[in-house]
Scaffold this motif. Structure first.
Motif, short mmCIF file in Angstrom:
data_model
loop_
_atom_site.label_atom_id
_atom_site.label_comp_id
_atom_site.label_asym_id
_atom_site.label_seq_id
_atom_site.Cartn_x
_atom_site.Cartn_y
_atom_site.Cartn_z
N PHE A 633 4.27 -5.11 -0.01
CA PHE A 633 4.41 -3.67 0.19
C PHE A 633 3.28 -2.88 -0.48
N ILE A 634 2.86 -3.32 -1.65
CA ILE A 634 1.75 -2.64 -2.32
C ILE A 634 0.47 -2.77 -1.50
N TYR A 636 0.21 -3.32 1.79
CA TYR A 636 0.31 -2.51 3.01
C TYR A 636 0.15 -1.02 2.70
N PHE A 637 0.74 -0.60 1.57
CA PHE A 637 0.62 0.81 1.20
C PHE A 637 -0.83 1.19 0.94
N MET A 638 -1.53 0.34 0.19
CA MET A 638 -2.94 0.62 -0.12
C MET A 638 -3.78 0.61 1.15
N ASN A 640 -2.75 1.29 4.26
CA ASN A 640 -2.46 2.48 5.06
C ASN A 640 -3.08 3.74 4.46
N GLN A 641 -3.10 3.81 3.11
CA GLN A 641 -3.75 4.94 2.46
C GLN A 641 -5.24 4.98 2.76
#
Length: 649
Positions: A633-634, A636-638, A640-641
């Motif tokens: 999740f970290i 994917y979050f990074m 997408n950001q």
């Protein structure tokens, strides 16, 4: 990144195929067994060289000095003694001094036997077979390999015996053979005798064959007895109720005779019975007795303050006692298998946490009750032809589908994207693993000698390596799930991704996924083969064949209909499916390494588990999976950001 990953995987695969007992074994078993072997010879043969403080045979005495020096050197150079056990080395030096001073045979025997038993205790080296040896196999091996020197009937007068010094052993010599245990005979066959014509057969025979030969030569001097066979069987049944297979393997005839005499009358006939006969029916191959003996040993060693040895006993109770019959038990009662495994885990936990002798006894007794129930389940479940077929079919289907589930997603992606050059690499990987599995079946005796601990380590490491590859593939699919990204990939990068070094990594991944399951299939099928009647063993092949056909049919249907799924959707769904598979394999990998004893086991207060999802009720497996989910999740979050920042610019 993928190039580095594939190189790392290749290195680990090479390590896996290096003899695993050298890579992972904490002790040098060969050195340990050689030392035990030498001490046994000293205890038995010293009297042949020295009597009343005088040398009566110079060659024999020189041999005793040489053997004691060699035992000391191997012990000093080996790594099988911990710092707490260094007093054994001092005692071994004292034995050398006793021999140099030509002390009495009784003193030498007492010292050598004590040293031998102490080394066996602190190293935990196996001194008995796991199942009862097949004396018929031993007889066949003897005629093919030993009769030329020892004679066809074992009297030491073979065609090649003339001129040999010392002469080949006469296995009918009651005085000599009365002092030899099957374990000593096993070591002699395995390691040979230095300075004599007795060569080592460690490379020629597997463990089962070595024990079969040892039990056979110990039976020879009783074969001409005329006792009624029904009487012998009755005597055997009685003595086997209180004399274990380990006792029969490790005690000499003289020692066994004394042990039997303490319990009952007519010891000579009972000795003859245990040397000539074997258990019949399920008890002949039921490994649950191994679990029971190891659990009792764990309690005993823990109560004596030897936590390390108790922990090893508890591990062996599960790996060597429960696992070999797990497939049969699961076919009869899956929920019972979970309960039994959980209780065996509980025993290991109370030992590791130092809960105290009373707690260890309580948990061990609970496990022993379940083992008794398991034994009854096996007694009630005879392995006829169709039961053997069903077991083989279910095992092959379960393990085969696990591998197919992972490969099918990758195959569907390759076919949907039209990257046909990748197919030979993917197919080559799993085909190589299947061929290795077939070869492994014929070499399964060697694989079984890895021991349960090293098998679990191998399975665990392969699973964790597969997790790394799956994560990379999942991120790649996610990054290319949009139409624009996919277009860029097809038009601009396809050539680079089809380079051989990239595809080689794909082949390694394919190999690992299938090899892990093939390895497990071999172990389970071997357990079934040991329990099936000779005329029913063909059912194993039939079960495997039917399972392969079923898997092939499912593969065909999956690939046929996967073509209809749009590439973008396929990539999106597949990336999450692959991440799920990575989480499952993470749980399985950590669990396997836990079972090997490499990492600790901490319960989380529940017995709920879903093995096929990789969920096990231990803190270590749950934390490992949670950490993996967090990383996903970290990342994917990074990612997408980063996309949003690029879009704003």
């Amino acid at each position: 990144m993928f190039k580095v990953l594939s190189s790392t995987i290749l290195l680990v695969v090479i390590l896996i195929f290096t003899p695993i007992n050298k890579v992972f074994s904490q002790n040098d078993d060969t050195s340990t067994q050689t030392v035990i072997h030498l001490l046994g010879y000293i205890a038995r043969d010293y009297a042949e060289g020295v009597q009343d403080g005088k040398i009566i045979d110079e060659q024999e005495y020189s041999e005793m000095k040489e053997f004691s020096a060699q035992a000391y050197r191997l012990t000093k150079e080996g790594d099988f003694l911990s710092e707490e056990d260094q007093n054994i080395l001092d005692e071994m030096q004292e034995l050398r001094t006793l021999i140099a001073d030509k002390k009495s045979a009784k003193e030498i025997n007492t010292s050598a036997v004590k040293l031998k038993n102490d080394i066996i205790k602190v190293t935990g080296v196996e001194t008995a077979p796991k199942i009862w040896p097949d004396v018929k196999v031993g007889k066949s091996l003897f005629q093919q390999n030993c009769a030329s020197c020892h004679g066809a009937n074992g009297n030491g007068q073979g065609e090649l015996a003339k001129g040999l010094e010392p002469a080949p052993t006469n296995f009918y010599d009651a005085e000599l053979m009365g002092q030899v245990s099957p374990f000593q005979a096993y070591n002699t066959v395995k390691l040979g005798v230095q300075g004599t014509s007795m060569q080592a057969f460690s490379e020629s025979f597997n463990e089962q064959e070595l024990w079969a030969l040892a039990f056979y030569v110990k039976s020879l001097r009783f074969e001409d007895k005329t006792a009624d066979s029904l009487l012998l069987r009755k005597e055997f049944k009685e003595v086997f109720s209180y004399i274990s297979l380990k006792d029969i393997a490790t005690l000499s005839d003289d020692e066994l005779l004394a042990a039997i005499a303490e319990k009952t009358d007519n010891p000579k006939v009972k000795l003859e019975a245990v040397r000539l006969l074997a258990p019949v029916g399920e008890n002949a191959t039921n490994s649950l007795s191994v679990a029971e003996k190891n659990l009792r040993a764990a309690v005993k060693n823990y109560s004596e303050g030897n936590k390390k040895l108790a922990r090893n006993n508890a591990l062996n109770a599960y790996l060597e006692g429960i696992e070999p019959v797990e497939a049969r038990l699961r076919a009869n009662d899956p929920s019972f298998v979970i309960e039994l495994e959980q209780q065996m885990l509980q025993v290991r936990q109370v030992i590791e946490k130092g809960k105290g002798t009373d707690a260890v006894k309580v948990e061990a007794e609970k496990a022993l009750v379940l083992i008794t129930q398991a034994d009854q389940l096996l007694q009630d479940q005879k392995l006829n032809y169709w039961l053997t077929f069903i077991l083989a079919l279910s095992i092959m289907l379960r393990e085969g589908l696990e591998a197919f589930l992972i490969l099918a997603v990758v195959l569907a992606l390759i076919r949907s994207s039209g990257v046909k050059k990748a197919l030979p690499w993917l197919h080559g990987g799993w085909i190589a693993a299947v061929l290795m599995g077939i070869a492994g079946w014929f070499l399964s005796d060697y694989i079984i000698q890895f021991g349960g601990k090293n098998r679990e380590i191998m399975e665990g490491l392969v699973s964790l390596l597969a997790v790394l590859v799956l994560l990379f593939v999942g991120f790649w699919l996610h990054n290319n799930s949009t139409a624009k990204k996919w277009k860029e990939f097809v038009e601009g990068k396809i050539g680079r991704y089809l380079q051989k070094d990239k595809m080689f990594g794909l082949a390694i991944f394919s190999f690992m996924v299938v090899f892990r399951e093939a390895f497990e299939v071999i172990l389970f099928l071997q357990a079934i083969r040991l329990e099936a009647a000779p005329g029913d063993k063909s059912a194993i092949g039939l079960g495997v064949l039917v399972a392969v056909v079923c898997i092939a049919l499912m593969a065909h249907l999956f690939l046929k209909y996967s073509k209809r799924i749009p590439v973008r959707q396929l990539f999106q769904y597949s990336s999450w499916v692959i991440i799920l598979l990575a989480i499952i394999l993470m749980g399985k990998g950590v669990h396997s390494i836990q079972e090997s004893g490499w990492i600790s086991v901490t319960g989380i207060g529940t017995s709920f588990r879903i093995g096929w999802l990789g969920f096990y009720p231990t803190l270590e497996t749950v934390l490992a999976q949670a950490a993996l989910i967090g990383v996903v999740f970290i990342t994917y979050f990074m990612h997408n950001q980063g996309i949003k920042k690029v879009a704003l610019k």
